[in-house]
Design an enzyme around this catalytic site. Structure first.
Site, PDB file in Angstrom:
ATOM      1  N   TRP A   1      -7.851   7.114  -2.809  1.00  0.00           N
ATOM      2  CA  TRP A   1      -7.856   5.706  -2.386  1.00  0.00           C
ATOM      3  C   TRP A   1      -7.663   5.602  -0.875  1.00  0.00           C
ATOM      4  O   TRP A   1      -8.324   4.802  -0.214  1.00  0.00           O
ATOM      5  CB  TRP A   1      -6.768   4.926  -3.107  1.00  0.00           C
ATOM      6  CG  TRP A   1      -6.617   3.528  -2.571  1.00  0.00           C
ATOM      7  CD1 TRP A   1      -5.683   3.088  -1.672  1.00  0.00           C
ATOM      8  CD2 TRP A   1      -7.453   2.395  -2.852  1.00  0.00           C
ATOM      9  NE1 TRP A   1      -5.882   1.756  -1.391  1.00  0.00           N
ATOM     10  CE2 TRP A   1      -6.957   1.305  -2.101  1.00  0.00           C
ATOM     11  CE3 TRP A   1      -8.566   2.207  -3.664  1.00  0.00           C
ATOM     12  CZ2 TRP A   1      -7.545   0.031  -2.148  1.00  0.00           C
ATOM     13  CZ3 TRP A   1      -9.149   0.939  -3.703  1.00  0.00           C
ATOM     14  CH2 TRP A   1      -8.631  -0.125  -2.956  1.00  0.00           C
TER      15      TRP A   1
ATOM     16  N   ASN B   1       5.512   1.395  -3.186  1.00  0.00           N
ATOM     17  CA  ASN B   1       4.149   0.910  -3.382  1.00  0.00           C
ATOM     18  C   ASN B   1       4.055  -0.208  -4.422  1.00  0.00           C
ATOM     19  O   ASN B   1       3.369  -1.210  -4.214  1.00  0.00           O
ATOM     20  CB  ASN B   1       3.231   2.066  -3.792  1.00  0.00           C
ATOM     21  CG  ASN B   1       1.792   1.620  -3.952  1.00  0.00           C
ATOM     22  OD1 ASN B   1       1.176   1.164  -3.006  1.00  0.00           O
ATOM     23  ND2 ASN B   1       1.257   1.724  -5.160  1.00  0.00           N
TER      24      ASN B   1
END
Length: 479
Positions: free
Chosen positions: A276, A339
């Site tokens: 990602w 996160n």
């Protein structure tokens, strides 16, 4: 240019000696090498924020020491790199510049200016798993969605094995002048707010290597589940080291794929997260406007709210929603936010408060030690629903439900919101749900010891969906 003329090694977001193709190529020539770092703050979308400046100071200190151990040194200059680099060529008689290719819009613009001016600049792929522009779909166009991009990466020849650091670097007979790092004022003045950063981080190449090794041996096998639990040390915390290039994506990928636990679900999930990050870099390479413009054009007309008080409460961790406030306070203290909590806090800003995602992105760039332009922009656009690979805007995180699911005992909340330390686990995600006399018994007074909720989530969700409907209606009329 003669074979004895020096080469300038231009450090940028690659502050390491190992797996540095540009450095290795320069060292192997046997010619003198002049390592240079330029602090170029000429672009408001790329200028480092306060937390990044703190990290940069310490990372440059470590890099300078590592070069010194090889009888070399780091030359520091501050200003416009497009002017400084040609000046250095003339000043040193260097025959050329070598550097790692960048995906950052500002850096690429400088590269073009130098090339157009006839400056001998040679760029090496070294900051990515795959050079941006090389992972394309069957039509030769860049991928705009992550999953097919990542599948293409897995089907491509694997990234090459990382390079060792050079054993020696030839020094020039005479060194050019250098700024003093201390004169750049990268560290905070009084009051010193960086104590939490010092307690949390060890910037530099050695710190990056130690963090990677500890993560792979301790947490990687369970990463697929532990990464969502902010009270546990389940994430890698490699992002600032990757951002400053103290470790390369290739080093991380190679270490993970050759680890004894490489076949675990946790390791596969971790590698996907590295993918990602790679996707974000490639996306910024192809869409440099994504730092300040939504990739989905209809969001140019989204009815964002102007709410300075709400923005300030969010920045200070005083929204009245414990999981949001915990994340924002962790960010202020450590320059980092877990996160999962980043997604919750970002969703709260753009959906509960309906404040423009660019305001949140700007705050993160100023306060995160891992303030990476590509990752920050793509992640905020993902949460806001305006990116090409985005969570739909109508997906609105309920902060209380998220806290109960991912911080069920409230350990993360109590660490960063100590005024809720005595609240039972059943209520720590939503202290307003306690009976008033129970709150009073533990000394919790909403509006005094802890803020009231600045919005009602249920009502805010309805308003956010109505705003989305208004945007879609306007888009239909325009079409």
């Amino acid at each position: 240019m003669t074979t004895s003329s020096p080469l300038i090694l231009w450090f940028r977001s690659d502050l390491r000696l190992a797996d540095h193709p540009a450095l290795m190529a320069a060292a192997r020539t046997g010619r003198p090498v002049i390592p240079v770092f330029v602090l170029d703050e000429g672009n408001r979308h790329a200028a480092p924020g306060a937390a990044s400046r703190w990290w940069l100071h310490h990372s440059l200190t470590q890099l300078s020491g590592a070069l010194g151990a090889l009888a070399s040194r780091l030359v520091l200059r501050r200003g416009n790199a497009a002017r400084i680099m040609p000046d250095l060529l003339r000043e040193t008689g260097a025959g050329g510049i070598v550097a790692s290719a960048s995906h950052e819009p500002r850096q690429r613009a400088v590269e073009r200016l130098l090339t157009d001016a006839g400056v001998p600049l040679r760029l090496f792929a070294g900051n990515h798993l795959f050079p941006p522009g090389t992972i394309l779909n069957g039509s030769g166009a860049p991928y705009r969605v992550f999953t097919p991009f990542y599948k293409a990466c897995l089907n491509a020849p694997p990234p090459a094995a990382p390079l060792d650091a050079p054993a020696a670097i030839a020094a020039p007979g005479e060194w050019p002048g250098s700024d003093r790092l201390e004169d750049w004022d990268l560290l905070p003045r009084a009051p010193d707010w960086a104590g939490g950063l010092r307690e949390t981080w060890t910037p530099g190449e050695a710190g990056a290597a130690a963090r990677l090794e500890a993560f792979l041996d301790r947490a990687a096998p369970a990463y697929d589940t532990a990464r969502d639990l902010p009270a546990q040390p389940g994430t890698s915390r490699l992002s600032p080291h990757l951002h400053f290039g103290e470790i390369s994506a290739r080093q991380v990928w190679h270490a993970a794929t050759h680890h004894p636990d490489a076949g675990s679900t946790g390791m596969a999930t971790f590698l996907r997260e590295i993918g990602w990050r790679e996707f974000s870099c490639h996306l910024l390479h192809h869409c440099p406007e994504m730092t300040h413009r939504p990739l989905r054009a209809e969001f140019e007309n989204f009815p964002w709210r102007d709410d300075p008080a709400g923005l300030r409460a969010w920045q200070r961790g005083e929204t009245g929603y414990p999981i949001v406030d915990a994340g924002m306070r962790e960010l202020w203290h450590t320059g980092f936010m877990h996160n999962r909590v980043r997604m919750i806090a970002a969703s709260f800003l753009v959906k509960d408060l309906r404040i423009d995602w660019r305001r949140g992105a700007a705050w993160f760039l100023d306060t995160l030690v891992d303030a990476d332009t590509a990752a920050n922009s793509s992640n905020w656009q993902w949460v806001a629903g305006c990116g090409t690979d985005a969570a739909p805007y109508f997906r609105v995180f309920n902060p209380a439900l998220q806290a109960r699911k991912f911080d069920p005992e409230g350990g993360y909340i109590r660490r960063w919101v100590p005024e809720l330390g005595n609240v039972p686990a059943a209520h720590v995600a939503e202290p307003w749900s306690m009976m008033a006399y129970d709150r009073e018994a533990i000394g919790l007074r909403l509006g005094q010891t802890y803020p009231h909720r600045i919005v009602d989530h249920g009502e805010a969700r309805k308003a956010a969906l109505a705003a989305l409907g208004e945007m879609n209606e306007n888009a239909s009329v325009l079409n």
